[in-house]
Design an enzyme around this catalytic site. Structure first.
Site, mmCIF file in Angstrom:
data_model
loop_
_atom_site.group_PDB
_atom_site.id
_atom_site.type_symbol
_atom_site.label_atom_id
_atom_site.label_comp_id
_atom_site.label_asym_id
_atom_site.label_seq_id
_atom_site.Cartn_x
_atom_site.Cartn_y
_atom_site.Cartn_z
ATOM 1 N N GLN A 33 0.880 -1.082 0.068
ATOM 2 C CA GLN A 33 0.025 0.037 -0.056
ATOM 3 C C GLN A 33 0.834 1.160 -0.008
ATOM 4 O OE1 GLN A 33 -2.340 -2.242 3.317
ATOM 5 N NE2 GLN A 33 -3.454 0.028 3.228
ATOM 6 N N ARG A 36 -5.483 6.708 17.149
ATOM 7 C CA ARG A 36 -6.848 6.799 16.437
ATOM 8 C C ARG A 36 -8.300 6.131 17.473
ATOM 9 N NH1 ARG A 36 -9.519 7.403 11.634
ATOM 10 N NH2 ARG A 36 -7.958 8.369 10.438
ATOM 11 N N GLU A 72 -13.173 2.298 4.980
ATOM 12 C CA GLU A 72 -13.085 1.722 6.408
ATOM 13 C C GLU A 72 -14.556 1.859 7.352
ATOM 14 O OE1 GLU A 72 -9.255 4.100 7.122
ATOM 15 O OE2 GLU A 72 -8.634 2.307 8.204
ATOM 16 N N PHE A 100 -8.020 0.860 11.771
ATOM 17 C CA PHE A 100 -6.796 1.339 12.388
ATOM 18 C C PHE A 100 -6.985 1.889 13.753
ATOM 19 C CE2 PHE A 100 -3.121 4.359 12.325
ATOM 20 C CZ PHE A 100 -2.168 3.526 11.596
ATOM 21 N N PHE A 111 -5.992 -4.544 3.218
ATOM 22 C CA PHE A 111 -6.655 -4.049 4.148
ATOM 23 C C PHE A 111 -5.650 -3.659 5.568
ATOM 24 C CE2 PHE A 111 -8.395 -7.943 2.154
ATOM 25 C CZ PHE A 111 -9.772 -7.231 1.917
ATOM 26 N N ALA A 128 -6.120 4.969 5.521
ATOM 27 C CA ALA A 128 -7.042 5.960 6.238
ATOM 28 C C ALA A 128 -8.175 6.312 5.234
ATOM 29 C CB ALA A 128 -6.102 7.207 6.533
HETATM 30 N N1 MTE Z 1 -11.267 -3.035 -0.253
HETATM 31 C C1 MTE Z 1 -10.469 -3.935 -0.808
HETATM 32 N N2 MTE Z 1 -11.160 -4.938 -1.690
HETATM 33 N N3 MTE Z 1 -9.324 -4.603 -0.290
HETATM 34 C C2 MTE Z 1 -8.639 -3.784 0.343
HETATM 35 O O1 MTE Z 1 -7.525 -4.268 0.789
HETATM 36 N N4 MTE Z 1 -8.606 -2.006 2.248
HETATM 37 C C3 MTE Z 1 -9.189 -1.336 3.077
HETATM 38 C C4 MTE Z 1 -10.401 -0.518 2.325
HETATM 39 N N5 MTE Z 1 -11.174 -1.356 1.465
HETATM 40 C C5 MTE Z 1 -9.154 -2.858 1.236
HETATM 41 C C6 MTE Z 1 -10.429 -2.302 0.625
HETATM 42 C C7 MTE Z 1 -8.497 -0.160 3.778
HETATM 43 S S1 MTE Z 1 -7.785 -0.784 5.313
HETATM 44 C C8 MTE Z 1 -8.411 0.911 3.585
HETATM 45 S S2 MTE Z 1 -7.514 2.243 4.082
HETATM 46 C C9 MTE Z 1 -9.012 1.530 2.281
HETATM 47 O O2 MTE Z 1 -9.689 0.545 1.404
HETATM 48 C C10 MTE Z 1 -8.051 1.948 1.424
HETATM 49 O O3 MTE Z 1 -8.366 2.555 0.099
HETATM 50 P P1 MTE Z 1 -8.958 4.036 -0.340
HETATM 51 O O4 MTE Z 1 -8.374 5.091 0.624
HETATM 52 O O5 MTE Z 1 -8.548 4.182 -1.425
HETATM 53 O O6 MTE Z 1 -10.482 3.712 0.114
HETATM 54 N N1 HPA Z 2 -4.786 5.608 9.218
HETATM 55 C C1 HPA Z 2 -3.960 4.757 8.619
HETATM 56 N N2 HPA Z 2 -2.596 4.922 8.530
HETATM 57 C C2 HPA Z 2 -1.877 5.980 9.185
HETATM 58 C C3 HPA Z 2 -3.059 6.446 9.951
HETATM 59 C C4 HPA Z 2 -4.129 6.664 10.060
HETATM 60 O O1 HPA Z 2 -4.836 7.380 10.706
HETATM 61 N N3 HPA Z 2 -1.937 7.739 10.738
HETATM 62 C C5 HPA Z 2 -0.726 7.157 10.382
HETATM 63 N N4 HPA Z 2 -0.804 6.211 9.389
HETATM 64 MO MO1 MOS Z 3 -6.233 0.965 6.051
HETATM 65 S S1 MOS Z 3 -6.045 0.100 7.973
HETATM 66 O O1 MOS Z 3 -5.857 2.596 6.933
HETATM 67 O O2 MOS Z 3 -4.970 0.458 5.342
#
Ligand code: MTE
Ligand code: HPA
Ligand code: MOS
Length: 761
Positions: A202, A315, A717, A349, A233, A515
């Site tokens: 990521q 958080r 999330e 998180f 995730f 995040a």
């Molecule tokens: N959805 C899928 N299909 N796969 C993933 O790994 N990660 C989750 C969420 N949805 C995830 C997911 C997490 S932990 C986060 S922080 C967000 O997607 C990150 O992507 P975004 O910021 O583009 O929403």
């Molecule tokens: N979410 C995910 N990753 C991070 C954050 C958060 O709020 N702060 C620092 N790293």
């Molecule tokens: Mo999501 S736990 O902020 O990668």
């Protein structure tokens, strides 16, 4: 026409949906193998805490197919893979601090050869006392970051003055990410010490930095690339660097390309998970159920090193209010250092742990007063004059009152409640429960500096568009959403926009895609690049169409001045002929946010994402098995950029949350070895666990009050925490089967064993 050229807010498919289904979407393990590729395997500690007395790898090196081994001594730079704090070795030096910690790596001509050779390592240890649990760490005051305290008002005085007081506790276990694609990296040496790394991460920039640190090379010598992950995730936010680091070390040592792919068992043992949590609370309240004072402790099991545990704990503390006005409050947080794998980011998180704690406390108040938990929730909701979080941020635009009202109708709550009561009166073995729960989740990284993003956009002379940005695709649909933004910006069709893999040499100095802010920040950066190019193109269009640049309009794949127009492609050609650059970078930083970690106060979130659910559950009082029968969700996605993707995110997050709270159980033995490291012993939700009634609705007519990308809201999330409502419904069923006294003993995960224990069976 308009359909095609303005894809924003449309439910277009994920950009790889067809390729996912056809099996032609390439993951790193599918990448073309470079000449002479070697396969890696990791030799890990079998002890939770021990001194390494001897480490003899002679037999490993002599084994067939083995080309090289590497230990900490082979690291040319600094043996440190810590994402925030120093002191987090990639490979153990003299001491191991968890069972599963990497000690050495092997490169061989095949995975089977590397794996076989690992068994030939001769390692002797002298065991040291191990701290395995939150309790033991608390007793030893062993923490990975200093304890934290978030406080507002005078909780002691308010507690003393409250008409009623109670104390309670609640625990929730950890959770393995169980991404379908396990952690993987492939490192390929180039000219002059350069290294190209394909990493399922990521956070490509952090992989770049950590590999450079390990190898003692400048950042510019290391290029990290990721096209897509097979799920992440949070598990690949910081910990992908370890896998890439080991592959890079072997590539450096052998001068050959090296691939490290962890098999499932190794992935589960070596890499961190969601932090398990223990919460204790004292609550002061009145007869009506107003919470007047809260004194809470949240202890997370951080594992052997800090990794991201500091921000996760921050958080957690900043979500211990969930959606409730808690006037006088103190929350203390502890990130416990244990001799277990280092826990890390996982969807939410820390938010899930904080919200779980306050919801458990609210249930205690309801039970003590003999009232419905939902009524206590409603009573304590944020509202006018009671709308500032414990860390001092005003709630701002709050859609929760509307969400709760619409949910009442959507889920038919009064009728459902009556039906459940009637059912329970006539059934002895199966008992039903019900819960209604709101969620408020803060959007932005809680470290303000991380809230920045970049993009790179090229327009070619045939009108096709190349899009690159700092965000990574893990299945969440980021790439299609940013492509929608760019297509909308240029008013070209979505097919004209070609997304390309995320690379540190295209967009530098990026943040993790985490995040839930990936679309918010990368979308704005991409739009900024589009606007730069459009401004240049408009000059030429105005000249060609004999008008003013201010009157140029991009629409329907064409560029207009009044009723005169050019095809987008013709304009691109004209720009080239006039020697105008058709390439631009874009940059964005989230405005308004600030946070002071020492006082735990400020404005850490740009806005809040709200949602709510109503959940009906049933338990079998003979077997303890719980079933979720019906779920109704309303989630605020602002003006959703892509309703199809967003509904998928909500459903997926909720089911993943069900796994955490109802079925996934991590078990360590008395020596600190993880016993549940494969799907045979670790039960994740499957299609069978999807509730038969599962209604997900996006709140309509709710554009974000903040000027986010096309007024959308983050979704990745926030809905995860709605699954706490399912756990509350199971808790309610336990109360209906026996008593609240029993129900309050239920912890998470509410496995059949846990339900039976709570029932006293
Ligand atoms: N959805 C899928 N299909 N796969 C993933 O790994 N990660 C989750 C969420 N949805 C995830 C997911 C997490 S932990 C986060 S922080 C967000 O997607 C990150 O992507 P975004 O910021 O583009 O929403
Ligand atoms: N979410 C995910 N990753 C991070 C954050 C958060 O709020 N702060 C620092 N790293
Ligand atoms: Mo999501 S736990 O902020 O990668």
């Amino acid at each position: 026409m308009n359909e095609i050229f303005s894809p924003a807010h449309k439910p277009v498919p994920h950009e790889s949906a067809a390729r996912h289904a056809a099996g032609s979407a390439l993951y790193i393990d599918d990448a073309r193998q470079p000449e002479g590729l070697l396969h890696a395997w990791v030799i890990t500690s079998t002890r939770a805490h021990a001194r390494i007395l001897t480490l003899d790898l002679a037999a490993v090196r002599a084994a067939p197919g083995v080309v090289a081994t590497a230990t900490a001594e082979d690291i040319p730079g600094t043996n440190d893979a810590g994402p925030i704090l120093a002191g987090e070795p990639l490979l153990a030096e003299r001491v191991v601090t968890y069972a599963g910690e990497p000690i050495a790596v092997i490169a061989a001509t095949s995975l089977a050869a590397a794996r076989h050779a690992a068994g030939l390592a001769a390692i002797t240890y002298e065991d040291l006392p191990a701290i395995l649990t939150i309790e033991a760490a608390r007793a030893a005051a062993a923490y990975v970051v200093p304890p934290m305290r978030l406080e507002r008002g005078d909780p002691d005085a308010a507690m003393a003055a409250a008409p009623h007081r109670l104390t309670g506790r609640a625990e929730a276990g950890g959770q393995d990410h169980f991404y379908l694609e396990t952690q993987i990296a492939q490192a390929e040496p180039g000219e002059d010490g350069a290294l190209h790394i394909l990493s399922s991460t990521q956070h490509p920039t952090e992989v770049q930095h950590i590999v450079a640190r390990l190898l003692g090379r400048p950042y510019a010598a290391i290029t990290v690339e990721v096209r897509r992950m097979g799920g992440a995730f949070g598990g690949k936010e910081s910990q992908a660097s370890l896998i890439a680091g080991m592959a890079a070390l072997l590539a450096h040592k052998t001068g050959r390309a090296v691939k490290l792919r962890l098999v499932r068992d190794a992935d589960m043992v070596i890499t961190g998970k969601r932090h398990d949590v223990q919460a204790r609370f004292e609550v002061g309240y009145d007869d009506a159920g107003h919470i007047l004072a809260l004194d809470m402790e949240i202890a997370l099991r951080a594992g052997n090193v800090a990794d991201l545990s500091g921000p996760v704990l921050t958080r957690a503390l900043c979500h211990a209010d969930n959606a409730y006005w808690l006037p006088d409050i103190r929350v203390r947080g502890y990130a416990c250092r244990t001799n277990t794998v280092s826990n890390t980011a996982f969807r939410g998180f820390g938010g899930p742990q904080g919200i779980f704690a306050i919801e458990a406390a609210i249930t205690h108040v309801a039970a003590a007063l003999g009232k419905r938990p939902e009524d206590i929730r409603a009573r304590n909701a944020y509202g006018p004059g009671r709308d500032i979080t414990p860390y001092g941020q005003p709630i701002g635009a709050d859609n929760l009152p509307r969400i709760m009202a619409e949910l009442e109708t959507l889920a038919g709550i009064p009728a459902r409640r009556a039906a459940i009561t009637a059912f329970n009166a006539t059934h002895a073995t199966i008992k039903k429960g019900f819960a209604v729960m709101p969620v408020k989740f803060g959007i932005s990284f809680n470290l303000p500096s991380l809230n920045q993003a970049g993009a790179l956009v090229h327009v070619y002379t045939d009108g096709s568009v190349h899009l690159n940005h700092g965000g990574t695709e893990m299945g969440q649909g980021l790439y299609v959403k940013i492509a929608q933004v760019v297509a909308q910006g240029f008013a070209v069709s979505l097919d004209q926009v070609h997304v390309s893999s995320t690379r540190t040499d295209k967009v530098p100095n990026t943040s993790a895609t985490a995040a839930s802010s990936g679309t918010d920040i990368n979308g704005m950066a991409a739009l900024a690049a589009v606007e730069t190019i459009k401004t240049r193109m408009a000059e030429i269009a105005a000249r060609k169409l004999e008008g003013d640049p201010a009157d140029v309009v991009f629409a329907d794949g064409r560029v207009f001045v009044g009723n005169r127009s050019l095809a987008f492609k013709e304009l691109a050609q004209a720009c080239w002929a006039e020697r105008v650059s058709l390439s631009a970078t874009g940059y964005y930083k989230t405005p308004e946010i600030h946070f002071d970690q020492a006082s735990m106060s400020g404005h850490p979130f740009y806005y809040f994402a709200h949602g709510a659910c109503a959940v009906e559950a049933a338990i079998d009082t003979l077997t303890g098995a719980a079933r979720i029968l019906a779920v109704h969700i309303i989630q605020d996605c602002g003006a959703s950029l892509n309703p199809a993707v967003d509904i998928g995110q909500i459903e997926g997050a909720f089911i993943q949350g069900l796994g955490w709270l109802l079925m996934e159980e991590l078990v360590w033995d008395a020596d600190g070895r993880l016993q549940t490291h494969a799907p045979s012993t670790y039960k994740i939700p499957t299609a069978r666990d999807v509730p038969p009634v599962f209604v997900t609705k996006l709140l309509d007519n709710a554009p974000n009050a903040k000027p986010t990308i096309f007024r959308s809201k983050a979704v990745g999330e926030p809905p995860f925490m709605l699954a706490i409502g399912a756990w509350l419904a199971v808790q309610d069923a336990v109360a209906n089967a026996s008593s609240w006294e029993c129900a309050l003993k239920l912890n998470a995960p509410a496995t059949p064993e846990a339900v039976l224990r709570a029932l006293g069976k």
